[in-house]
Design a protein around this motif. Structure first.
Motif, PDB file in Angstrom:
ATOM      1  N   MET A  84       0.928  -1.153   0.146  1.00 15.51           N
ATOM      2  CA  MET A  84      -0.076   0.052   0.000  1.00 15.51           C
ATOM      3  C   MET A  84       0.594   1.219   0.007  1.00 15.51           C
ATOM      4  SD  MET A  84      -2.527  -0.966   3.056  1.00 15.51           S
ATOM      5  CE  MET A  84      -3.442  -2.885   3.229  1.00 15.51           C
ATOM      6  N   LYS A  85       0.138   2.233  -0.489  1.00 14.77           N
ATOM      7  CA  LYS A  85       0.852   3.636  -0.490  1.00 14.77           C
ATOM      8  C   LYS A  85       0.603   4.135   0.902  1.00 14.77           C
ATOM      9  CE  LYS A  85       1.287   4.821  -5.358  1.00 14.77           C
ATOM     10  NZ  LYS A  85       0.468   5.675  -6.440  1.00 14.77           N
ATOM     11  N   LEU A  86       1.066   5.283   1.290  1.00 15.81           N
ATOM     12  CA  LEU A  86       1.082   5.884   2.695  1.00 15.81           C
ATOM     13  C   LEU A  86      -0.274   6.256   2.917  1.00 15.81           C
ATOM     14  CD1 LEU A  86       2.116   6.573   5.265  1.00 15.81           C
ATOM     15  CD2 LEU A  86       2.805   9.077   4.146  1.00 15.81           C
ATOM     16  N   ASP A  87      -1.077   6.758   1.865  1.00 15.31           N
ATOM     17  CA  ASP A  87      -2.230   7.344   2.124  1.00 15.31           C
ATOM     18  C   ASP A  87      -3.428   6.138   2.295  1.00 15.31           C
ATOM     19  OD1 ASP A  87      -1.659   9.848   1.983  1.00 15.31           O
ATOM     20  OD2 ASP A  87      -2.092  10.077  -0.087  1.00 15.31           O
ATOM     21  N   ASP A  88      -3.086   5.125   1.476  1.00 18.02           N
ATOM     22  CA  ASP A  88      -3.665   3.865   1.589  1.00 18.02           C
ATOM     23  C   ASP A  88      -3.869   3.158   2.937  1.00 18.02           C
ATOM     24  OD1 ASP A  88      -4.562   4.220  -0.993  1.00 18.02           O
ATOM     25  OD2 ASP A  88      -3.120   2.961  -1.862  1.00 18.02           O
TER      26      ASP A  88
END
Length: 313
Positions: free
Chosen positions: A125-129
């Motif tokens: 996952m990306k940080l926002d996710d």
């Protein structure tokens, strides 16, 4: 001497019997062994064990317990974050034996599984996710722990991702992005407010002009009606329409001059102001209207002739 020995023996026997009595607290289970071998599980209450033969191997907590695990890992967009995962677990009453004898350190075992799952899920996952899908991470941890810890007599009640802490530089960047976004939204709102004000002013001016034009139209209508009535009155005394119009124009001309003269601070200059000015103006207007009417009639005749010539046989 014999009496003393008897008393001593009674005291020893009494303490041995007393040592066999023990209590177990609520939400706790005690495991009794006999000569090092498991004998029984004792629940809350008053119990007795054979002195010098049986011993309490240990007690196990049956309450819901919580273990907080801090894991440092990396996201898909190469940002290091520290996740705090809280695991709530409980020993199942039907498997107290497995919970006590099969696992040396349940907290260490749970921590290992939490590390394994989190470091497998978060790098996808990306940080926002990670912030948005933290419940997915918690559910993945719970599913993995349930499958692994059930054999050891532990039931995983709930898992929660209670904190996500990125690197300080990343947090500063995120704060700057949020601040810029809020400033952008504020600017948009200010622009919209200014636009509404401009539109409101324009509408007010348009309404003012409309009312002003309507007022002028009404004024001119009343003036025309008054002139019409004046002409009718003059016609009744033998003055024709042209003479009546000249008389009215000259009268209004001199009324205007009189009004200007009564105001000392007036900067208005009426030109021309000679006595024959009113009559000249009226004659010029009548001549212009007559010429325009003749030109219009001639153009209409030419168009009629052209239409007759172009009409098919």
């Amino acid at each position: 001497m014999g009496t003393f020995a008897g008393i001593f023996i009674v005291v020893i026997v009494f303490f041995i019997i007393i040592s066999g009595i023990f209590t177990v607290k609520q939400q706790t289970a005690a495991l009794v062994e006999r000569f090092g071998k498991f004998l029984s599980i004792r629940n809350s209450g008053l119990h007795f064990k054979v002195p010098l033969v049986d011993r309490i191997a240990g007690k196990i907590n049956l309450k819901i317990q919580q273990l907080d695990v801090n894991i440092e890992t990396k996201t898909k967009d190469d940002v290091f974050v520290i996740l705090k995962v809280s695991v709530q677990y409980q020993v199942t009453r039907a498997r107290i034996y497995d919970a006590f004898y099969k696992l040396e350190s349940p907290s260490a075992q749970i921590t290992s599984y939490v590390f394994d799952v989190v470091r497998a899920e978060v790098p996808k996952m990306k940080l926002d996710d990670v912030f948005v899908r933290k419940d997915d991470v918690a559910n993945a941890v719970k599913s993995e722990l349930n499958d692994a810890m059930l054999d050891y007599g532990y039931d995983i009640i709930r898992t929660l991702v209670t904190d996500i802490d990125p690197d300080d530089k990343v947090k500063a960047s995120m704060n700057r992005i949020n601040a810029s976004e809020r400033e952008k939204i504020a600017a948009e709102f200010e622009g919209e407010t200014e636009r509404i004000k401009i539109v409101a002013v324009a509408r007010a001016e348009a309404e003012s002009k409309r009312l002003q034009g309507q007022g002028i139209a009404d004024q001119r209508r009343e003036i025309a009606r008054g002139l019409e009535e004046s002409v009718e009155v003059l016609n009744k005394v033998g003055i024709n329409s042209q003479e009546a119009s000249a008389l009215i124009v000259v009268t209004q001309h001199y009324d205007t001059l009189q009004s200007i003269g009564s105001q000392t601070n007036s900067n208005l200059i009426l030109m021309p102001n000679s006595p024959e000015a009113g009559s000249n103006m009226l004659n010029d207007m009548i001549a212009s209207f007559t010429a325009a009417s003749q030109i219009g009639d001639e153009m209409k005749k030419q168009n009629d002739r052209k239409a007759i010539q172009e009409k098919p046989d």
